[in-house]
Motif scaffolding. Sequence first.
Motif, PDB file in Angstrom:
ATOM      1  N   MET A 139       0.857  -1.179   0.000  1.00 49.68           N
ATOM      2  CA  MET A 139       0.000   0.000   0.000  1.00 49.68           C
ATOM      3  C   MET A 139       0.899   1.238   0.000  1.00 49.68           C
ATOM      4  SD  MET A 139      -3.058  -1.257  -0.028  1.00 49.68           S
ATOM      5  CE  MET A 139      -4.230  -0.049   0.529  1.00 49.68           C
ATOM      6  N   ALA A 140       0.307   2.415  -0.164  1.00 51.63           N
ATOM      7  CA  ALA A 140       1.045   3.669  -0.157  1.00 51.63           C
ATOM      8  C   ALA A 140       0.236   4.717   0.578  1.00 51.63           C
ATOM      9  CB  ALA A 140       1.326   4.130  -1.591  1.00 51.63           C
ATOM     10  N   LEU A 141       0.929   5.690   1.158  1.00 52.14           N
ATOM     11  CA  LEU A 141       0.278   6.813   1.824  1.00 52.14           C
ATOM     12  C   LEU A 141       0.478   8.055   0.969  1.00 52.14           C
ATOM     13  CD1 LEU A 141       1.586   6.110   5.424  1.00 52.14           C
ATOM     14  CD2 LEU A 141      -0.763   5.860   4.630  1.00 52.14           C
ATOM     15  N   ALA A 144     -12.376  20.946   2.791  1.00 56.05           N
ATOM     16  CA  ALA A 144     -13.203  20.911   1.579  1.00 56.05           C
ATOM     17  C   ALA A 144     -12.990  19.604   0.812  1.00 56.05           C
ATOM     18  CB  ALA A 144     -12.885  22.110   0.681  1.00 56.05           C
ATOM     19  N   CYS A 145     -11.747  19.143   0.719  1.00 57.85           N
ATOM     20  CA  CYS A 145     -11.461  17.868   0.040  1.00 57.85           C
ATOM     21  C   CYS A 145     -12.120  16.716   0.781  1.00 57.85           C
ATOM     22  CB  CYS A 145      -9.956  17.637  -0.043  1.00 57.85           C
ATOM     23  SG  CYS A 145      -9.094  18.752  -1.159  1.00 57.85           S
ATOM     24  N   TRP A 146     -11.947  16.678   2.096  1.00 59.27           N
ATOM     25  CA  TRP A 146     -12.550  15.620   2.912  1.00 59.27           C
ATOM     26  C   TRP A 146     -14.068  15.629   2.759  1.00 59.27           C
ATOM     27  CZ3 TRP A 146     -10.930  11.460   5.466  1.00 59.27           C
ATOM     28  CH2 TRP A 146     -11.817  10.852   6.347  1.00 59.27           C
ATOM     29  N   ALA A 147     -14.678  16.822   2.825  1.00 63.54           N
ATOM     30  CA  ALA A 147     -16.136  16.929   2.734  1.00 63.54           C
ATOM     31  C   ALA A 147     -16.643  16.452   1.371  1.00 63.54           C
ATOM     32  CB  ALA A 147     -16.578  18.368   2.996  1.00 63.54           C
ATOM     33  N   ALA A 148     -15.930  16.777   0.293  1.00 67.22           N
ATOM     34  CA  ALA A 148     -16.349  16.344  -1.038  1.00 67.22           C
ATOM     35  C   ALA A 148     -16.285  14.820  -1.155  1.00 67.22           C
ATOM     36  CB  ALA A 148     -15.475  17.001  -2.111  1.00 67.22           C
ATOM     37  N   LEU A 149     -15.215  14.234  -0.640  1.00 65.53           N
ATOM     38  CA  LEU A 149     -15.088  12.769  -0.669  1.00 65.53           C
ATOM     39  C   LEU A 149     -16.166  12.115   0.188  1.00 65.53           C
ATOM     40  CD1 LEU A 149     -11.205  12.479  -0.440  1.00 65.53           C
ATOM     41  CD2 LEU A 149     -12.623  12.009  -2.448  1.00 65.53           C
ATOM     42  N   ARG A 150     -16.415  12.693   1.357  1.00 67.83           N
ATOM     43  CA  ARG A 150     -17.424  12.145   2.271  1.00 67.83           C
ATOM     44  C   ARG A 150     -18.827  12.251   1.668  1.00 67.83           C
ATOM     45  NH1 ARG A 150     -17.314  10.112   7.727  1.00 67.83           N
ATOM     46  NH2 ARG A 150     -19.501   9.735   8.131  1.00 67.83           N
ATOM     47  N   GLY A 202     -26.824   2.175  -2.182  1.00 64.58           N
ATOM     48  CA  GLY A 202     -26.637   0.735  -2.039  1.00 64.58           C
ATOM     49  C   GLY A 202     -25.249   0.205  -2.332  1.00 64.58           C
ATOM     50  N   ASP A 203     -24.277   1.054  -2.500  1.00 69.45           N
ATOM     51  CA  ASP A 203     -22.907   0.598  -2.763  1.00 69.45           C
ATOM     52  C   ASP A 203     -22.438  -0.273  -1.591  1.00 69.45           C
ATOM     53  OD1 ASP A 203     -20.017   0.481  -3.110  1.00 69.45           O
ATOM     54  OD2 ASP A 203     -20.254   2.128  -4.532  1.00 69.45           O
ATOM     55  N   ALA A 204     -21.882  -1.427  -1.887  1.00 69.46           N
ATOM     56  CA  ALA A 204     -21.491  -2.394  -0.851  1.00 69.46           C
ATOM     57  C   ALA A 204     -20.123  -2.088  -0.225  1.00 69.46           C
ATOM     58  CB  ALA A 204     -21.475  -3.805  -1.440  1.00 69.46           C
ATOM     59  N   ARG A 205     -19.328  -1.237  -0.875  1.00 64.16           N
ATOM     60  CA  ARG A 205     -18.014  -0.901  -0.317  1.00 64.16           C
ATOM     61  C   ARG A 205     -18.176  -0.109   0.981  1.00 64.16           C
ATOM     62  NH1 ARG A 205     -15.626   2.394  -5.194  1.00 64.16           N
ATOM     63  NH2 ARG A 205     -17.805   3.038  -5.178  1.00 64.16           N
ATOM     64  N   SER A 206     -17.132  -0.128   1.805  1.00 63.15           N
ATOM     65  CA  SER A 206     -17.160   0.694   3.026  1.00 63.15           C
ATOM     66  C   SER A 206     -17.024   2.159   2.629  1.00 63.15           C
ATOM     67  CB  SER A 206     -16.019   0.299   3.960  1.00 63.15           C
ATOM     68  OG  SER A 206     -14.776   0.751   3.454  1.00 63.15           O
ATOM     69  N   MET A 228     -14.373   6.516  -0.456  1.00 63.09           N
ATOM     70  CA  MET A 228     -13.620   7.781  -0.441  1.00 63.09           C
ATOM     71  C   MET A 228     -12.263   7.610  -1.119  1.00 63.09           C
ATOM     72  SD  MET A 228     -14.685   9.217   3.333  1.00 63.09           S
ATOM     73  CE  MET A 228     -13.670  10.680   3.280  1.00 63.09           C
ATOM     74  N   ALA A 229     -11.569   6.503  -0.839  1.00 60.70           N
ATOM     75  CA  ALA A 229     -10.263   6.253  -1.458  1.00 60.70           C
ATOM     76  C   ALA A 229     -10.406   6.093  -2.972  1.00 60.70           C
ATOM     77  CB  ALA A 229      -9.613   5.021  -0.832  1.00 60.70           C
TER      78      ALA A 229
END
Length: 174
Positions: free
Chosen positions: A81-83, A95-101, A111-115, A120-121
Amino acid sequence: GELRERVAEQVVTETRHLDAEQRQAVDAKIAAAGIEKMGVRAAASGARKHAYEADPAGYVRRGRTERKHRRVSLRSAPDTMALLTGYLPVEQGVACWAALRKQADRLKAAGDARSRDQIMADTLVERLTGQACASDINLEVHLLMPWDTLLDPAAPGSALIPGMGPLPGPLARD
């Protein structure tokens, strides 16, 4: 020796704009508050509060000049994995976090089954690369691998991604 390294590091970071006398005063206040029993976030918050009180103008000035150091970095992480980290002004980071959230919440509600974290990733990758699906990235990877590891699935060797580190042979072959 009474503080954990990360706690001490956060105190130093939060008080770096203060002169020695001001830092000593802040140190005394956070020591009196029981910093040795605090977690990293609580210690940083306390140091930040007292550092601001000690020199409000310096604290604000530091925040304004720090923006020129914004950047993106990449580090390797365990398990191939990478960070990817963005060091951003707080309003841009939020703003970036809120858009992803918001996108994750929308897809979860549909209904998306992903977490939520997986969505977000994946959304981050899709938006940055322009791909419709995060797994569809088109990337050239420089990989150094011994012939026997490349050709023989039973070979125990590993590959090397320059700048990132080793990669197990089976994953490299994939």
